[in-house]
Design a protein around this motif. Structure first.
Motif, PDB file in Angstrom:
ATOM      1  N   ASP A  30      67.925  87.634 110.051  1.00 61.54           N
ATOM      2  CA  ASP A  30      69.139  86.508 110.277  1.00 61.54           C
ATOM      3  C   ASP A  30      68.630  85.303 110.115  1.00 61.54           C
ATOM      4  OD1 ASP A  30      70.774  88.761 110.632  1.00 61.54           O
ATOM      5  OD2 ASP A  30      70.938  88.621 112.661  1.00 61.54           O
ATOM      6  N   GLU A  31      67.933  84.936 110.676  1.00 60.09           N
ATOM      7  CA  GLU A  31      67.177  83.342 110.515  1.00 60.09           C
ATOM      8  C   GLU A  31      67.065  82.941 109.048  1.00 60.09           C
ATOM      9  OE1 GLU A  31      63.882  82.403 113.103  1.00 60.09           O
ATOM     10  OE2 GLU A  31      65.069  82.865 114.844  1.00 60.09           O
ATOM     11  N   VAL A  32      66.449  83.892 108.249  1.00 61.79           N
ATOM     12  CA  VAL A  32      66.082  83.607 106.950  1.00 61.79           C
ATOM     13  C   VAL A  32      67.398  83.520 106.181  1.00 61.79           C
ATOM     14  CG1 VAL A  32      65.190  84.413 104.731  1.00 61.79           C
ATOM     15  CG2 VAL A  32      63.757  84.420 107.027  1.00 61.79           C
ATOM     16  N   ASN A  33      68.222  84.645 106.308  1.00 62.00           N
ATOM     17  CA  ASN A  33      69.635  84.604 105.629  1.00 62.00           C
ATOM     18  C   ASN A  33      70.454  83.147 105.963  1.00 62.00           C
ATOM     19  OD1 ASN A  33      69.343  86.514 103.932  1.00 62.00           O
ATOM     20  ND2 ASN A  33      69.644  87.936 105.703  1.00 62.00           N
ATOM     21  N   ASN A  34      70.404  82.680 107.376  1.00 61.94           N
ATOM     22  CA  ASN A  34      71.305  81.571 107.663  1.00 61.94           C
ATOM     23  C   ASN A  34      70.527  80.240 107.026  1.00 61.94           C
ATOM     24  OD1 ASN A  34      73.349  83.286 108.648  1.00 61.94           O
ATOM     25  ND2 ASN A  34      71.948  83.213 110.803  1.00 61.94           N
ATOM     26  N   ASP A  35      69.303  80.337 106.592  1.00 61.41           N
ATOM     27  CA  ASP A  35      68.832  79.061 106.027  1.00 61.41           C
ATOM     28  C   ASP A  35      68.814  79.064 104.488  1.00 61.41           C
ATOM     29  OD1 ASP A  35      66.640  77.473 104.858  1.00 61.41           O
ATOM     30  OD2 ASP A  35      65.748  77.278 106.706  1.00 61.41           O
ATOM     31  N   GLN A  36      69.644  78.276 103.826  1.00 59.96           N
ATOM     32  CA  GLN A  36      69.738  78.530 102.471  1.00 59.96           C
ATOM     33  C   GLN A  36      68.674  78.436 101.576  1.00 59.96           C
ATOM     34  OE1 GLN A  36      73.311  79.008 101.299  1.00 59.96           O
ATOM     35  NE2 GLN A  36      71.765  79.581  99.293  1.00 59.96           N
ATOM     36  N   GLU A  37      67.688  77.404 101.743  1.00 62.27           N
ATOM     37  CA  GLU A  37      66.389  77.415 101.152  1.00 62.27           C
ATOM     38  C   GLU A  37      65.587  78.582 101.492  1.00 62.27           C
ATOM     39  OE1 GLU A  37      62.223  74.589 100.999  1.00 62.27           O
ATOM     40  OE2 GLU A  37      63.372  74.640 102.901  1.00 62.27           O
ATOM     41  N   ALA A  38      65.426  79.066 102.561  1.00 64.66           N
ATOM     42  CA  ALA A  38      64.519  80.451 102.677  1.00 64.66           C
ATOM     43  C   ALA A  38      65.062  81.644 102.243  1.00 64.66           C
ATOM     44  CB  ALA A  38      64.752  80.613 104.441  1.00 64.66           C
ATOM     45  N   SER A  39      66.532  81.703 102.390  1.00 64.07           N
ATOM     46  CA  SER A  39      67.369  82.534 101.680  1.00 64.07           C
ATOM     47  C   SER A  39      67.060  82.950 100.187  1.00 64.07           C
ATOM     48  CB  SER A  39      68.797  82.600 102.079  1.00 64.07           C
ATOM     49  OG  SER A  39      69.705  83.732 101.286  1.00 64.07           O
ATOM     50  N   ASN A  40      67.245  81.683  99.581  1.00 62.41           N
ATOM     51  CA  ASN A  40      66.887  81.777  98.011  1.00 62.41           C
ATOM     52  C   ASN A  40      65.539  82.024  97.773  1.00 62.41           C
ATOM     53  OD1 ASN A  40      69.369  80.578  97.878  1.00 62.41           O
ATOM     54  ND2 ASN A  40      68.901  78.386  97.472  1.00 62.41           N
ATOM     55  N   ILE A  41      64.386  81.427  98.472  1.00 64.29           N
ATOM     56  CA  ILE A  41      63.151  81.663  98.273  1.00 64.29           C
ATOM     57  C   ILE A  41      62.906  83.252  98.414  1.00 64.29           C
ATOM     58  CG2 ILE A  41      60.571  81.441  99.011  1.00 64.29           C
ATOM     59  CD1 ILE A  41      61.404  78.570  99.642  1.00 64.29           C
ATOM     60  N   PHE A  42      63.369  83.713  99.260  1.00 68.84           N
ATOM     61  CA  PHE A  42      63.342  85.306  99.797  1.00 68.84           C
ATOM     62  C   PHE A  42      64.004  86.013  98.710  1.00 68.84           C
ATOM     63  CE2 PHE A  42      64.009  89.154 102.491  1.00 68.84           C
ATOM     64  CZ  PHE A  42      62.705  89.375 102.720  1.00 68.84           C
ATOM     65  N   ALA A  43      64.945  85.886  98.159  1.00 65.79           N
ATOM     66  CA  ALA A  43      65.957  86.640  97.285  1.00 65.79           C
ATOM     67  C   ALA A  43      65.031  86.460  95.870  1.00 65.79           C
ATOM     68  CB  ALA A  43      67.268  85.905  97.214  1.00 65.79           C
ATOM     69  N   ASN A  44      64.447  85.389  95.388  1.00 67.84           N
ATOM     70  CA  ASN A  44      63.717  85.128  94.501  1.00 67.84           C
ATOM     71  C   ASN A  44      62.517  85.935  94.459  1.00 67.84           C
ATOM     72  OD1 ASN A  44      63.061  84.030  91.686  1.00 67.84           O
ATOM     73  ND2 ASN A  44      61.616  82.906  92.873  1.00 67.84           N
ATOM     74  N   PHE A  45      61.752  85.986  95.589  1.00 70.53           N
ATOM     75  CA  PHE A  45      60.591  86.965  95.910  1.00 70.53           C
ATOM     76  C   PHE A  45      60.897  88.184  95.601  1.00 70.53           C
ATOM     77  CE2 PHE A  45      58.100  89.377  98.991  1.00 70.53           C
ATOM     78  CZ  PHE A  45      57.070  89.266  98.336  1.00 70.53           C
ATOM     79  N   ARG A  46      62.010  88.936  96.128  1.00 74.77           N
ATOM     80  CA  ARG A  46      62.228  90.284  96.215  1.00 74.77           C
ATOM     81  C   ARG A  46      62.616  90.757  94.773  1.00 74.77           C
ATOM     82  NH1 ARG A  46      63.707  92.728 101.302  1.00 74.77           N
ATOM     83  NH2 ARG A  46      63.986  94.376  99.983  1.00 74.77           N
ATOM     84  N   GLU A  47      63.300  89.832  94.052  1.00 70.00           N
ATOM     85  CA  GLU A  47      63.736  90.028  92.711  1.00 70.00           C
ATOM     86  C   GLU A  47      62.555  90.191  91.512  1.00 70.00           C
ATOM     87  OE1 GLU A  47      65.678  87.426  89.402  1.00 70.00           O
ATOM     88  OE2 GLU A  47      67.035  87.494  91.202  1.00 70.00           O
ATOM     89  N   VAL A  48      61.670  89.328  92.026  1.00 72.42           N
ATOM     90  CA  VAL A  48      60.231  89.081  91.314  1.00 72.42           C
ATOM     91  C   VAL A  48      59.333  90.527  91.504  1.00 72.42           C
ATOM     92  CG1 VAL A  48      57.833  88.219  90.958  1.00 72.42           C
ATOM     93  CG2 VAL A  48      60.106  86.677  90.762  1.00 72.42           C
ATOM     94  N   GLN A  49      59.465  90.935  92.750  1.00 73.54           N
ATOM     95  CA  GLN A  49      58.989  92.108  93.184  1.00 73.54           C
ATOM     96  C   GLN A  49      59.463  93.201  92.584  1.00 73.54           C
ATOM     97  OE1 GLN A  49      59.105  92.794  97.523  1.00 73.54           O
ATOM     98  NE2 GLN A  49      57.045  92.980  97.772  1.00 73.54           N
TER      99      GLN A  49
END
Length: 117
Positions: A30-49
């Motif tokens: 929830d902390e990652v998803n509520n932080d726009q920067e963290a959420s974008n980085i994490f989504a990009n990471f998952r997409e690349v993976q």
């Protein structure tokens, strides 16, 4: 008396949801998803993976450019405190689930012998 395995599985699920590891994972997610920067980085990471896994599973060649992009993405993820904490919690949860799976598989391993050895 026969045991209803599905009832036991739902009890296990309920226990998992109430465990400290799961509640910590949920909080960090929830902390990652509520932080726009963290959420974008994490989504990009998952997409690349996922893209690399799909290529690997279909037997396609992974280019040097894709490897470099993946390495940059991993570096970003590791440098972001919220995401690295989330990933550590995911690892702990994964280990717990793997341990539970070993326990569940024990009767079959005892019957057939451990073929992995």
């Amino acid at each position: 008396m026969a045991v209803n395995l599905f009832d036991l599985a739902y009890e296990l699920e309920k226990g998992l949801r109430q465990s400290d590891d799961y509640m910590n994972l949920k909080k960090l997610y929830d902390e990652v998803n509520n932080d726009q920067e963290a959420s974008n980085i994490f989504a990009n990471f998952r997409e690349v993976q996922m893209r690399l896994q799909e290529k690997q599973m279909s037997g396609q060649e992974i280019t040097e450019e894709e490897v470099q992009q993946a390495q940059k993405t991993v570096a970003l993820v590791q440098q972001h405190e919220k995401i690295s904490k989330l990933m550590e919690a995911e690892q702990r949860m994964g280990m717990t689930i793997a341990d539970l799976n070993k326990i569940i598989m024990k009767p079959l391993e005892e019957m057939y012998g451990n073929v992995a050895e």
